[in-house]
Write a protein that holds these residues in place. Structure first.
Motif, PDB file in Angstrom:
ATOM      1  N   UNK A 103       7.240  11.133  -1.927  1.00  0.00           N
ATOM      2  CA  UNK A 103       8.066  12.335  -1.827  1.00  0.00           C
ATOM      3  C   UNK A 103       9.344  12.077  -2.632  1.00  0.00           C
ATOM      4  N   UNK A 104       9.291  12.341  -3.925  1.00  0.00           N
ATOM      5  CA  UNK A 104      10.428  12.063  -4.799  1.00  0.00           C
ATOM      6  C   UNK A 104      10.706  10.580  -4.849  1.00  0.00           C
ATOM      7  N   UNK A 105      11.937  10.183  -4.507  1.00  0.00           N
ATOM      8  CA  UNK A 105      12.312   8.766  -4.558  1.00  0.00           C
ATOM      9  C   UNK A 105      11.764   7.992  -3.361  1.00  0.00           C
ATOM     10  N   UNK A 106      11.406   8.701  -2.273  1.00  0.00           N
ATOM     11  CA  UNK A 106      10.909   8.021  -1.075  1.00  0.00           C
ATOM     12  C   UNK A 106       9.388   7.883  -1.108  1.00  0.00           C
ATOM     13  N   UNK A 107       8.938   6.633  -0.906  1.00  0.00           N
ATOM     14  CA  UNK A 107       7.512   6.350  -0.973  1.00  0.00           C
ATOM     15  C   UNK A 107       7.103   5.605   0.292  1.00  0.00           C
ATOM     16  N   UNK A 108       5.958   5.981   0.872  1.00  0.00           N
ATOM     17  CA  UNK A 108       5.446   5.283   2.053  1.00  0.00           C
ATOM     18  C   UNK A 108       4.226   4.459   1.654  1.00  0.00           C
ATOM     19  N   UNK A 109       4.279   3.168   1.984  1.00  0.00           N
ATOM     20  CA  UNK A 109       3.146   2.270   1.734  1.00  0.00           C
ATOM     21  C   UNK A 109       2.412   2.005   3.038  1.00  0.00           C
ATOM     22  N   UNK A 110       1.076   1.871   2.927  1.00  0.00           N
ATOM     23  CA  UNK A 110       0.269   1.363   4.029  1.00  0.00           C
ATOM     24  C   UNK A 110      -0.103  -0.059   3.638  1.00  0.00           C
ATOM     25  N   UNK A 111       0.222  -1.034   4.495  1.00  0.00           N
ATOM     26  CA  UNK A 111       0.050  -2.435   4.105  1.00  0.00           C
ATOM     27  C   UNK A 111      -0.789  -3.215   5.114  1.00  0.00           C
ATOM     28  N   UNK A 112      -1.422  -4.269   4.613  1.00  0.00           N
ATOM     29  CA  UNK A 112      -2.217  -5.171   5.447  1.00  0.00           C
ATOM     30  C   UNK A 112      -1.839  -6.596   5.075  1.00  0.00           C
ATOM     31  N   UNK A 113      -1.746  -7.481   6.085  1.00  0.00           N
ATOM     32  CA  UNK A 113      -1.614  -8.912   5.806  1.00  0.00           C
ATOM     33  C   UNK A 113      -2.852  -9.580   6.379  1.00  0.00           C
ATOM     34  N   UNK A 114      -3.574 -10.338   5.556  1.00  0.00           N
ATOM     35  CA  UNK A 114      -4.836 -10.914   6.003  1.00  0.00           C
ATOM     36  C   UNK A 114      -5.002 -12.351   5.537  1.00  0.00           C
ATOM     37  N   UNK A 115      -5.745 -13.109   6.360  1.00  0.00           N
ATOM     38  CA  UNK A 115      -6.226 -14.427   5.941  1.00  0.00           C
ATOM     39  C   UNK A 115      -7.731 -14.284   5.830  1.00  0.00           C
ATOM     40  N   UNK A 116      -8.227 -14.145   4.623  1.00  0.00           N
ATOM     41  CA  UNK A 116      -9.654 -13.855   4.428  1.00  0.00           C
ATOM     42  C   UNK A 116      -9.998 -12.530   5.080  1.00  0.00           C
ATOM     43  N   UNK A 117     -11.005 -12.555   5.984  1.00  0.00           N
ATOM     44  CA  UNK A 117     -11.442 -11.331   6.663  1.00  0.00           C
ATOM     45  C   UNK A 117     -10.556 -10.991   7.876  1.00  0.00           C
ATOM     46  N   UNK A 118      -9.732 -11.938   8.257  1.00  0.00           N
ATOM     47  CA  UNK A 118      -8.921 -11.788   9.465  1.00  0.00           C
ATOM     48  C   UNK A 118      -7.634 -11.005   9.168  1.00  0.00           C
ATOM     49  N   UNK A 119      -7.598  -9.744   9.629  1.00  0.00           N
ATOM     50  CA  UNK A 119      -6.409  -8.926   9.400  1.00  0.00           C
ATOM     51  C   UNK A 119      -5.374  -9.215  10.483  1.00  0.00           C
ATOM     52  N   UNK A 120      -4.336  -9.913  10.091  1.00  0.00           N
ATOM     53  CA  UNK A 120      -3.311 -10.354  11.027  1.00  0.00           C
ATOM     54  C   UNK A 120      -2.373  -9.198  11.376  1.00  0.00           C
ATOM     55  N   UNK A 121      -1.990  -8.461  10.337  1.00  0.00           N
ATOM     56  CA  UNK A 121      -1.180  -7.260  10.503  1.00  0.00           C
ATOM     57  C   UNK A 121      -1.916  -6.127   9.813  1.00  0.00           C
ATOM     58  N   UNK A 122      -2.115  -5.050  10.554  1.00  0.00           N
ATOM     59  CA  UNK A 122      -2.695  -3.883   9.892  1.00  0.00           C
ATOM     60  C   UNK A 122      -1.933  -2.637  10.320  1.00  0.00           C
ATOM     61  N   UNK A 123      -2.195  -1.534   9.638  1.00  0.00           N
ATOM     62  CA  UNK A 123      -1.441  -0.301   9.890  1.00  0.00           C
ATOM     63  C   UNK A 123       0.054  -0.504   9.709  1.00  0.00           C
ATOM     64  N   UNK A 124       0.430  -1.412   8.814  1.00  0.00           N
ATOM     65  CA  UNK A 124       1.861  -1.558   8.544  1.00  0.00           C
ATOM     66  C   UNK A 124       2.286  -0.381   7.679  1.00  0.00           C
ATOM     67  N   UNK A 125       3.416   0.203   8.041  1.00  0.00           N
ATOM     68  CA  UNK A 125       3.902   1.349   7.284  1.00  0.00           C
ATOM     69  C   UNK A 125       5.322   1.050   6.817  1.00  0.00           C
ATOM     70  N   UNK A 126       5.527   1.107   5.499  1.00  0.00           N
ATOM     71  CA  UNK A 126       6.853   0.805   4.941  1.00  0.00           C
ATOM     72  C   UNK A 126       7.360   2.017   4.182  1.00  0.00           C
ATOM     73  N   UNK A 127       8.600   2.383   4.434  1.00  0.00           N
ATOM     74  CA  UNK A 127       9.232   3.451   3.652  1.00  0.00           C
ATOM     75  C   UNK A 127      10.230   2.811   2.699  1.00  0.00           C
ATOM     76  N   UNK A 128      10.005   3.077   1.417  1.00  0.00           N
ATOM     77  CA  UNK A 128      10.819   2.504   0.352  1.00  0.00           C
ATOM     78  C   UNK A 128      11.528   3.637  -0.370  1.00  0.00           C
ATOM     79  N   UNK A 129      12.806   3.441  -0.636  1.00  0.00           N
ATOM     80  CA  UNK A 129      13.533   4.429  -1.414  1.00  0.00           C
ATOM     81  C   UNK A 129      13.830   3.813  -2.776  1.00  0.00           C
ATOM     82  N   UNK A 130      13.201   4.352  -3.813  1.00  0.00           N
ATOM     83  CA  UNK A 130      13.385   3.779  -5.153  1.00  0.00           C
ATOM     84  C   UNK A 130      14.793   4.064  -5.665  1.00  0.00           C
ATOM     85  N   UNK A 131      15.430   3.033  -6.251  1.00  0.00           N
ATOM     86  CA  UNK A 131      16.800   3.232  -6.743  1.00  0.00           C
ATOM     87  C   UNK A 131      16.845   4.203  -7.944  1.00  0.00           C
TER      88      UNK A 131
END
Lengths: 131, 148
Positions: A103-131
């Motif tokens: 949405x313009x300068x604001x961007x939402x990422x969906x992120x995952x942190x995994x070790x191989x098949x093991x998803x340690x963090x999922x459904x991570x949502x980050x809102x970034x405002x581009x400079x």
């Protein structure tokens, strides 16, 4: 640094925390829960070995999101995660993700942190405002 | 053990944390940052900060002292042996720099049972010495094996 479009993948990051990373993270964060630093204690409570701090892995997710916007810490506005698995030292962690809303300068990422098949963090949502 | 909900709505006294350069450097290094704004005051100033700036997730350092006593409060009666960290949410405001004095207050937003587990939801609000909000956080802990 230009803003992204929906569906675009982010660069992400890969890191292999060494055996003593949980000790250094405990010192840096002040979280000395023995499940992270004492193998005998960890095994006594039913874990295979010492495990990484969930907030350390969330720290890597935050790093990946911030660096995607050029590295300025002001860019990261919001981050929410669910912890869903254990992660171990001496195994590669990969943080990956894609743009789910732009949405313009604001961007939402969906992120995952995994070790191989093991998803340690999922459904991570980050809102970034581009400079 | 039945779920105790006495702490819902309870607030705890604010916790003060004074931010220092070496602590920021230590945290930034363990996460693997190499951006000089986290290590070098001149680089930080050139980027528009008052001093070395903290990575956003440094909130775990300045807010941890607020959350710790809450989990040990008898009204909460946390069963640590069965507790896992379920989820975490942060919303950031003003950046945190070395020299800042951060005050964090904690409230218990909810304690509820779901699928045989107890969900404990706490909210922290951290402000700097000027009263600006630096981070609002929601911490969710899950305790296994409760009676509903």
């Amino acid at each position: 640094m230009s803003a992204k479009e929906k569906g675009e993948k982010i660069a992400g990051l890969k890191v292999t925390p060494d055996k003593f990373l949980p000790h250094r993270y405990a010192g840096a964060s002040g979280d000395f829960n023995p499940i992270h630093i004492d193998k005998e204690f960890a095994q006594m409570v039913g874990l295979p070995t010492t495990i990484l701090h969930g907030l350390y892995v969330m720290g890597l997710v935050a790093k990946a999101a911030t660096e995607e916007a050029g590295g300025d810490p002001r860019a990261l506005k919001r981050l929410s995660v669910q912890f869903r698995g254990m992660s171990m030292p001496e195994t590669e962690i990969e943080v990956s993700g894609e743009v789910i809303e732009a949405d313009g300068a604001d961007v939402t990422f969906d992120l995952i942190a995994a070790q191989g098949e093991n998803q340690v963090i999922r459904n991570a949502s980050a809102v970034i405002s581009y400079p | 053990m039945a779920l105790k909900t006495d702490a819902v709505g309870k607030s705890w006294p604010a916790y003060e944390y004074e931010v220092g350069r070496e602590k920021i450097r230590e945290y930034a290094q363990v996460i693997g940052f190499d951006n000089p704004v986290y290590f070098d005051a001149e680089a930080a100033r050139a980027a528009g900060y008052r001093d070395i700036v903290a990575p956003p997730m440094f909130v775990v350092v300045y807010a941890a002292g607020a959350m710790g006593p809450v989990l040990f409060d008898p009204d909460v009666e946390m069963n640590f042996a069965a507790m896992v960290h379920g989820g975490q949410e942060f919303e950031w405001g003003e950046p945190v720099c070395s020299g800042d004095l951060i005050t964090t207050s904690t409230t218990c937003k909810d304690i509820y049972p779901k699928d045989g587990k107890g969900f404990y939801v706490f909210e922290t609000e951290s402000k700097n010495q000027n009263g600006d909000l630096v981070c609002k956080a929601t911490w969710t802990n899950i305790v296994r094996g409760i009676e509903e």
